[in-house]
Design an enzyme around this catalytic site. Structure first.
Site, PDB file in Angstrom:
ATOM      1  N   THR A  42      36.375  31.816  30.807  1.00 50.79           N
ATOM      2  CA  THR A  42      36.091  32.968  31.659  1.00 50.79           C
ATOM      3  C   THR A  42      36.871  32.843  32.947  1.00 50.79           C
ATOM      4  OG1 THR A  42      34.286  34.398  32.411  1.00 50.79           O
ATOM      5  CG2 THR A  42      34.115  32.068  32.981  1.00 50.79           C
ATOM      6  N   CYS A  47      31.302  35.646  41.067  1.00 50.60           N
ATOM      7  CA  CYS A  47      30.320  35.300  40.036  1.00 50.60           C
ATOM      8  C   CYS A  47      30.272  33.790  39.829  1.00 50.60           C
ATOM      9  CB  CYS A  47      30.678  35.975  38.712  1.00 50.60           C
ATOM     10  SG  CYS A  47      30.473  37.769  38.690  1.00 50.60           S
ATOM     11  N   HIS A  64      27.954  34.086  32.666  1.00 49.53           N
ATOM     12  CA  HIS A  64      28.815  34.597  33.748  1.00 49.53           C
ATOM     13  C   HIS A  64      28.012  35.695  34.427  1.00 49.53           C
ATOM     14  CE1 HIS A  64      33.076  36.171  35.004  1.00 49.53           C
ATOM     15  NE2 HIS A  64      32.151  36.574  35.865  1.00 49.53           N
TER      16      HIS A  64
END
Length: 203
Positions: A42, A47, A64
């Site tokens: 990711t 985040c 996430h």
């Protein structure tokens, strides 16, 4: 079912030629877990992602997520804002336990929380995300064995659940706003669609 579609099981599975393995790419609001020898990847701005695995069996996964900007709401764990992070953590842990992971064998590595969303200046969303994930794991007695949090750069995270190995690449020369735009869209989406319902932690 996931309440208000706030947490989705990632479906972007592909073969990564660089690492010579199958991989799952997760976007904001998604998570993935696997019993296979593969990679989960990711890209994080403000985040955070928790990479959680059973250190004995190698079953593991990654989420996430972002806490919505509440304009100064305190960090009460039962607040509406905290529920987003709590849900993202619980759904991943639940699924790991359901496929055979044992709670006492779980360990975590946490990443993200960069100060990259310039529009969220009233409160540092990245820092709040980082503080939340550390407090949550401490409360659940899941040890954090590695972390790379805060900073000003986006990160690309490669997680190999079977071995526990994580590679982190700081994206210092980002030539476009893809990461920031993606997270801003996600932030607006979770504010517009409040999370509904509770998730009980599978034990």
């Amino acid at each position: 079912m996931t309440p208000q579609n706030q947490a989705h099981f990632a479906t972007n599975i592909y073969y990564d030629r660089n690492f010579d393995c199958d991989a799952a790419k997760i976007l904001p609001g998604e998570y993935y877990f696997t019993q296979k020898d593969m990679m989960i990847v990711t890209v994080l701005g403000s985040c955070v992602s928790a990479c959680i695995r059973d250190k004995i069996t190698g079953v593991g996964g990654m989420n996430h997520f972002m806490l919505p900007d509440t304009g100064g709401e305190d960090d009460n764990p039962v607040s509406a804002s905290m529920r987003y992070g709590t849900y993202a953590m619980e759904i991943l842990i639940n699924d790991l336990l359901k496929v055979g992971a044992r709670r006492e064998n779980l360990e975590a590595k946490v990443f993200g929380g960069g100060n990259v969303l310039r529009g969220f200046v009233a409160i540092n969303v990245g820092e709040r995300n980082a503080q939340f994930v550390k407090k949550y794991l401490a409360a659940e007695k899941i040890p954090i064995v590695a972390e790379d949090l805060i900073d000003i750069y986006p990160r690309k995270v490669y997680f190999f659940p079977r071995t526990g190995k994580v590679l982190v690449k700081k994206l210092k020369q980002l030539n476009n706003n893809t990461v920031v735009n993606r997270e801003q869209d996600y932030a607006y989406r979770i504010v517009e669609k409040p999370i509904a319902g509770d998730v009980d932690l599978f034990t």
